[in-house]
Design a protein around this motif. Sequence first.
Motif, PDB file in Angstrom:
ATOM      1  N   HIS A   1      31.228  10.058  60.607  1.00  0.00           N
ATOM      2  CA  HIS A   1      30.789   9.209  59.498  1.00  0.00           C
ATOM      3  C   HIS A   1      29.323   8.851  59.711  1.00  0.00           C
ATOM      4  CE1 HIS A   1      30.590   5.791  56.704  1.00  0.00           C
ATOM      5  NE2 HIS A   1      31.664   6.319  56.127  1.00  0.00           N
ATOM      6  N   ILE A   2      28.571   8.788  58.624  1.00  0.00           N
ATOM      7  CA  ILE A   2      27.126   8.575  58.747  1.00  0.00           C
ATOM      8  C   ILE A   2      26.797   7.241  59.412  1.00  0.00           C
ATOM      9  CG2 ILE A   2      26.899   7.531  56.463  1.00  0.00           C
ATOM     10  CD1 ILE A   2      24.414   9.858  58.301  1.00  0.00           C
ATOM     11  N   SER A   3      27.672   6.241  59.267  1.00  0.00           N
ATOM     12  CA  SER A   3      27.419   4.941  59.893  1.00  0.00           C
ATOM     13  C   SER A   3      27.484   5.019  61.420  1.00  0.00           C
ATOM     14  CB  SER A   3      28.420   3.896  59.388  1.00  0.00           C
ATOM     15  OG  SER A   3      29.745   4.273  59.719  1.00  0.00           O
ATOM     16  N   ASP A   4      28.192   6.049  61.947  1.00  0.00           N
ATOM     17  CA  ASP A   4      28.216   6.229  63.396  1.00  0.00           C
ATOM     18  C   ASP A   4      26.884   6.755  63.907  1.00  0.00           C
ATOM     19  OD1 ASP A   4      30.863   5.410  63.440  1.00  0.00           O
ATOM     20  OD2 ASP A   4      31.625   7.452  63.165  1.00  0.00           O
ATOM     21  N   ALA A   5      26.197   7.539  63.089  1.00  0.00           N
ATOM     22  CA  ALA A   5      24.897   8.085  63.482  1.00  0.00           C
ATOM     23  C   ALA A   5      23.768   7.114  63.176  1.00  0.00           C
ATOM     24  CB  ALA A   5      24.652   9.414  62.772  1.00  0.00           C
ATOM     25  N   ILE A   6      23.832   6.501  61.983  1.00  0.00           N
ATOM     26  CA  ILE A   6      22.793   5.552  61.555  1.00  0.00           C
ATOM     27  C   ILE A   6      23.498   4.267  61.123  1.00  0.00           C
ATOM     28  CG2 ILE A   6      20.809   5.181  60.053  1.00  0.00           C
ATOM     29  CD1 ILE A   6      20.625   8.169  59.658  1.00  0.00           C
ATOM     30  N   PRO A   7      23.728   3.319  62.036  1.00  0.00           N
ATOM     31  CA  PRO A   7      24.470   2.088  61.688  1.00  0.00           C
ATOM     32  C   PRO A   7      23.793   1.261  60.601  1.00  0.00           C
ATOM     33  CG  PRO A   7      24.296   2.361  64.074  1.00  0.00           C
ATOM     34  CD  PRO A   7      23.403   3.385  63.466  1.00  0.00           C
ATOM     35  N   ALA A   8      22.466   1.342  60.497  1.00  0.00           N
ATOM     36  CA  ALA A   8      21.761   0.508  59.519  1.00  0.00           C
ATOM     37  C   ALA A   8      21.948   0.990  58.086  1.00  0.00           C
ATOM     38  CB  ALA A   8      20.268   0.468  59.847  1.00  0.00           C
ATOM     39  N   LEU A   9      22.449   2.201  57.916  1.00  0.00           N
ATOM     40  CA  LEU A   9      22.579   2.772  56.571  1.00  0.00           C
ATOM     41  C   LEU A   9      23.806   2.180  55.887  1.00  0.00           C
ATOM     42  CD1 LEU A   9      20.953   4.891  54.987  1.00  0.00           C
ATOM     43  CD2 LEU A   9      22.655   6.577  55.657  1.00  0.00           C
ATOM     44  N   ASP A  10      23.607   1.542  54.740  1.00  0.00           N
ATOM     45  CA  ASP A  10      24.735   0.938  54.020  1.00  0.00           C
ATOM     46  C   ASP A  10      24.952   1.649  52.690  1.00  0.00           C
ATOM     47  OD1 ASP A  10      22.697   0.000  52.371  1.00  0.00           O
ATOM     48  OD2 ASP A  10      22.679  -1.976  53.296  1.00  0.00           O
ATOM     49  N   ASP A  11      26.024   1.272  52.011  1.00  0.00           N
ATOM     50  CA  ASP A  11      26.401   1.942  50.760  1.00  0.00           C
ATOM     51  C   ASP A  11      25.392   1.722  49.638  1.00  0.00           C
ATOM     52  OD1 ASP A  11      28.648   2.894  52.004  1.00  0.00           O
ATOM     53  OD2 ASP A  11      29.944   1.263  51.305  1.00  0.00           O
ATOM     54  N   LYS A  12      24.607   0.649  49.724  1.00  0.00           N
ATOM     55  CA  LYS A  12      23.638   0.377  48.663  1.00  0.00           C
ATOM     56  C   LYS A  12      22.547   1.433  48.583  1.00  0.00           C
ATOM     57  CE  LYS A  12      24.271  -4.647  48.959  1.00  0.00           C
ATOM     58  NZ  LYS A  12      23.605  -5.951  49.228  1.00  0.00           N
ATOM     59  N   ALA A  13      22.333   2.163  49.678  1.00  0.00           N
ATOM     60  CA  ALA A  13      21.272   3.172  49.692  1.00  0.00           C
ATOM     61  C   ALA A  13      21.687   4.455  48.985  1.00  0.00           C
ATOM     62  CB  ALA A  13      20.875   3.478  51.131  1.00  0.00           C
TER      63      ALA A  13
ATOM     64  N   PRO B   1      22.703   6.731  45.932  1.00  0.00           N
ATOM     65  CA  PRO B   1      22.520   6.647  44.467  1.00  0.00           C
ATOM     66  C   PRO B   1      23.807   7.012  43.732  1.00  0.00           C
ATOM     67  CG  PRO B   1      21.579   8.686  45.294  1.00  0.00           C
ATOM     68  CD  PRO B   1      22.054   7.927  46.496  1.00  0.00           C
ATOM     69  N   SER B   2      23.985   6.414  42.583  1.00  0.00           N
ATOM     70  CA  SER B   2      25.117   6.757  41.725  1.00  0.00           C
ATOM     71  C   SER B   2      24.728   7.745  40.640  1.00  0.00           C
ATOM     72  CB  SER B   2      25.668   5.478  41.065  1.00  0.00           C
ATOM     73  OG  SER B   2      24.643   4.824  40.328  1.00  0.00           O
ATOM     74  N   ASP B   3      23.424   7.927  40.455  1.00  0.00           N
ATOM     75  CA  ASP B   3      22.912   8.818  39.420  1.00  0.00           C
ATOM     76  C   ASP B   3      22.157   9.974  40.081  1.00  0.00           C
ATOM     77  OD1 ASP B   3      21.885  10.050  37.237  1.00  0.00           O
ATOM     78  OD2 ASP B   3      20.771   8.327  36.465  1.00  0.00           O
ATOM     79  N   PRO B   4      22.484  11.222  39.749  1.00  0.00           N
ATOM     80  CA  PRO B   4      21.763  12.361  40.355  1.00  0.00           C
ATOM     81  C   PRO B   4      20.271  12.362  40.058  1.00  0.00           C
ATOM     82  CG  PRO B   4      23.784  13.085  39.271  1.00  0.00           C
ATOM     83  CD  PRO B   4      23.575  11.659  38.870  1.00  0.00           C
ATOM     84  N   ASP B   5      19.848  11.698  38.998  1.00  0.00           N
ATOM     85  CA  ASP B   5      18.430  11.705  38.633  1.00  0.00           C
ATOM     86  C   ASP B   5      17.612  10.697  39.434  1.00  0.00           C
ATOM     87  OD1 ASP B   5      18.936  13.665  36.744  1.00  0.00           O
ATOM     88  OD2 ASP B   5      19.368  12.184  35.164  1.00  0.00           O
ATOM     89  N   ASN B   6      18.277   9.806  40.135  1.00  0.00           N
ATOM     90  CA  ASN B   6      17.573   8.781  40.913  1.00  0.00           C
ATOM     91  C   ASN B   6      17.915   8.913  42.392  1.00  0.00           C
ATOM     92  OD1 ASN B   6      16.476   7.578  38.568  1.00  0.00           O
ATOM     93  ND2 ASN B   6      18.394   6.467  38.226  1.00  0.00           N
ATOM     94  N   ASP B   7      16.893   8.910  43.224  1.00  0.00           N
ATOM     95  CA  ASP B   7      17.094   9.021  44.666  1.00  0.00           C
ATOM     96  C   ASP B   7      17.273   7.638  45.280  1.00  0.00           C
ATOM     97  OD1 ASP B   7      16.737  11.691  44.320  1.00  0.00           O
ATOM     98  OD2 ASP B   7      14.651  11.721  45.023  1.00  0.00           O
ATOM     99  N   GLY B   8      18.137   7.564  46.296  1.00  0.00           N
ATOM    100  CA  GLY B   8      18.277   6.337  47.068  1.00  0.00           C
ATOM    101  C   GLY B   8      17.298   6.343  48.232  1.00  0.00           C
TER     102      GLY B   8
ATOM    103  N   VAL C   1      23.839  15.549  44.774  1.00  0.00           N
ATOM    104  CA  VAL C   1      23.685  16.937  44.324  1.00  0.00           C
ATOM    105  C   VAL C   1      25.044  17.527  43.963  1.00  0.00           C
ATOM    106  CG1 VAL C   1      21.613  17.285  45.701  1.00  0.00           C
ATOM    107  CG2 VAL C   1      23.835  17.793  46.692  1.00  0.00           C
ATOM    108  N   GLU C   2      24.999  18.621  43.161  1.00  0.00           N
ATOM    109  CA  GLU C   2      26.197  19.360  42.804  1.00  0.00           C
ATOM    110  C   GLU C   2      26.516  20.365  43.909  1.00  0.00           C
ATOM    111  OE1 GLU C   2      27.950  18.615  40.212  1.00  0.00           O
ATOM    112  OE2 GLU C   2      26.497  17.149  39.467  1.00  0.00           O
ATOM    113  N   VAL C   3      27.810  20.600  44.175  1.00  0.00           N
ATOM    114  CA  VAL C   3      28.216  21.513  45.236  1.00  0.00           C
ATOM    115  C   VAL C   3      27.718  22.922  44.966  1.00  0.00           C
ATOM    116  CG1 VAL C   3      30.211  22.572  46.372  1.00  0.00           C
ATOM    117  CG2 VAL C   3      30.226  20.146  45.848  1.00  0.00           C
ATOM    118  N   GLU C   4      27.709  23.365  43.686  1.00  0.00           N
ATOM    119  CA  GLU C   4      27.305  24.724  43.341  1.00  0.00           C
ATOM    120  C   GLU C   4      25.846  24.992  43.669  1.00  0.00           C
ATOM    121  OE1 GLU C   4      28.925  22.679  41.485  1.00  0.00           O
ATOM    122  OE2 GLU C   4      30.898  23.605  41.159  1.00  0.00           O
ATOM    123  N   LYS C   5      25.044  23.944  43.800  1.00  0.00           N
ATOM    124  CA  LYS C   5      23.619  24.118  44.055  1.00  0.00           C
ATOM    125  C   LYS C   5      23.285  24.093  45.547  1.00  0.00           C
ATOM    126  CE  LYS C   5      22.329  22.055  39.627  1.00  0.00           C
ATOM    127  NZ  LYS C   5      21.542  20.997  38.945  1.00  0.00           N
TER     128      LYS C   5
END
Length: 684
Positions: free
Chosen positions: A119-131, A133-140, A158-162
């Motif tokens: 899980h990403i929190s094991d590698a980077i504990p400071a990273l939370d869910d707020k970072a 993005p819910s929209d592909p057009d906007n980066d977190g 991103v889309e899996v096909e890409k």
Amino acid sequence: MTQNKIRGTLRSYLRWPLLLGILLIVMNIQIFTINKKAGFIMAVYVLVYLLIAVILYYFKRGALLHDLVEYSMRFHVTVNRVAYDLDVPVAILDPDKRCIWQNKKFHKLFSHGLAKKFHISDAIPALDDKAFPSDPDNDGEMHFRIDDMYYKTVIQKVEVEKTPEDIQKNAREIGIGSTLYALFVYDETEIVHCIKENYDQRLDIGLLYIDNYEDAFSPLDDVRSSLLSLLIDRKINKYMSRIDAVTRRLEKDKYIFLFQHKFLAELQAGKFSILDEIRNINASEDTTVTISIGIGVQAETYLKRQEYARSAMDIALARGGDQVVIKTKDNVLYYGGKNVQQERNTRVKARVKAHALRESIQAASRVIIMGHSLPDVDAIGSAIGIYCIAKALEKPTRIVVNQVTSSLAPLLKSFQANKDYPEDLFVKTDEAIDFIGSGQDVLMIIVDVNRPSYTDAPELLPLVASTVVIDHHRQAGEYFKNPTLSYIEPFASSSCEMVAEILQYAGEEIRLKSVEADALYSGIMVDTDNFMAKSGVRTFEAVAFLRRNGADILRIRKMFRSDLTEFKVQAQAIQNMELFMDCFAIAPCNAGECPSPTVVAAKIADNLLDLNGIRASFVLTEFNNKIYISARSIDELNVQVVMEKLGGGGHISSAGAQLTECTLAQAADKLKQILIKMKEEGDI
């Protein structure tokens, strides 16, 4: 879709020789009609061309396509290798924030030693869910720190096909839907260090004033005066040299110094030891030199920082000096000011302020006087003294009193039952608004408070043209902006003492009546706990003036006697008192049945100081959905500093605070935590 387009382009490319063959046949026919021999010769070449074109199209197409596919595979492997060896850490996460692919750099920096699908929190504990993005057009985006390294992560949806085929394969194996998160991490340690270094090298501006220069130097002869001046100057310059500061003497008692911002933390850690160094200089047997420092930081321009420093110095002087005030854009910090300041015997300041007050009242068409919320005897007594000046100058005057406590009622009754005073002398907020009217040429005089939010009716402040502030409490971070006259004297025992001095210089036509003298006398008596605390030479001089004008101590004492209910509440609070840290008395007070719970709490706090071994007393009572704390001490603890940490203030030996959204027990816990912290930091 992309593959179809490539296949169509290749097909057209391979068919072009055949299409050119048709063009050559048409051209051969035309030449044959012109010259048969030339036509036959050209026909032979056209046939050879067509034979070669057909051979290339049907027999070499497979080899060409094979070479193209081989090149594409080599390109795909190269791209994957570049992504894997990329110097920027990259990871692909599933919707549950688990890693399904990572490059070598990410594994080295963040996931070394972790399971394959961590899980990403094991590698980077400071990273939370707020970072994420819910929209592909906007980066977190998020900044975080690991040890001494600073990073910025950018997250894309991103889309899996890409994604590359190996990532798609991993995604299919674990049953992931159509979306993934691509996480890129950038090292910004160098940038952060550059920004910090640039911030640390910014110049802060400080002002240093000698508080009592005249009092300290005037008794000395020329030789001792010069030696004292050189000693003070040497200590100041030596202290400033530690932080590589540029110091210049502006006047005999004023300095300015410039230093890099990185040294401010060092000065704060040392709690500005220059205060103690200067205080340890003995100017004479009964005089100690003290200094005040005002520092302005976190401003965009040097001019603004100088303005902050000047404002900080004004606050330091208004709080009694012998302290450091640091002013930023949004905050004010205090250091020092824990010792009892020496009383100034000169009345020059009182005389100057009295003349200025008289001129301000004369220039106004109407005067309105206001104290703090839940006004006490000192607030109303000083308001009565100001009313005497305004009445002598024939200015319509009103005093704002929204809530009358049981301790205040006898004093107000003595005026309301007196025909010499108008029936509407004391007004509530609505009546005050009608009295102010348009506010033009209306002067508001604030007494016994120097914080706008603590006044009895803060909504009246914007309605008046000018404001005068007269108070004896130490200045806090909140203050009145641009008052016409500000007279804040922390050395004074009470506002009534200050007003009594003003009355002696405000004009010969001003005469006090006995009831007015009683009001001023009672304010001094209550604030000094019957002259047991904060009483100085000027206090007794003011009392003597009031006695000469008819103040009667017996009449005042009868006015402020306690009733039986109040006495029982005091006894119960003393019985429930807790001795904290073996020297601090903390007592909850259930004064709900009393008309003036805060006054009762103050009396209990005063009485607790009579117990042996008590360094300070704190009495907590609930009133109007707030927890009021009354703090008292003799000379062993600066309760004003303690109460400031709770958002309150006051004097060194008498202070208070108001807490909201908490219970008595929670307020007591907050108080205890502050006392423990001050003990650990050496402030107690």
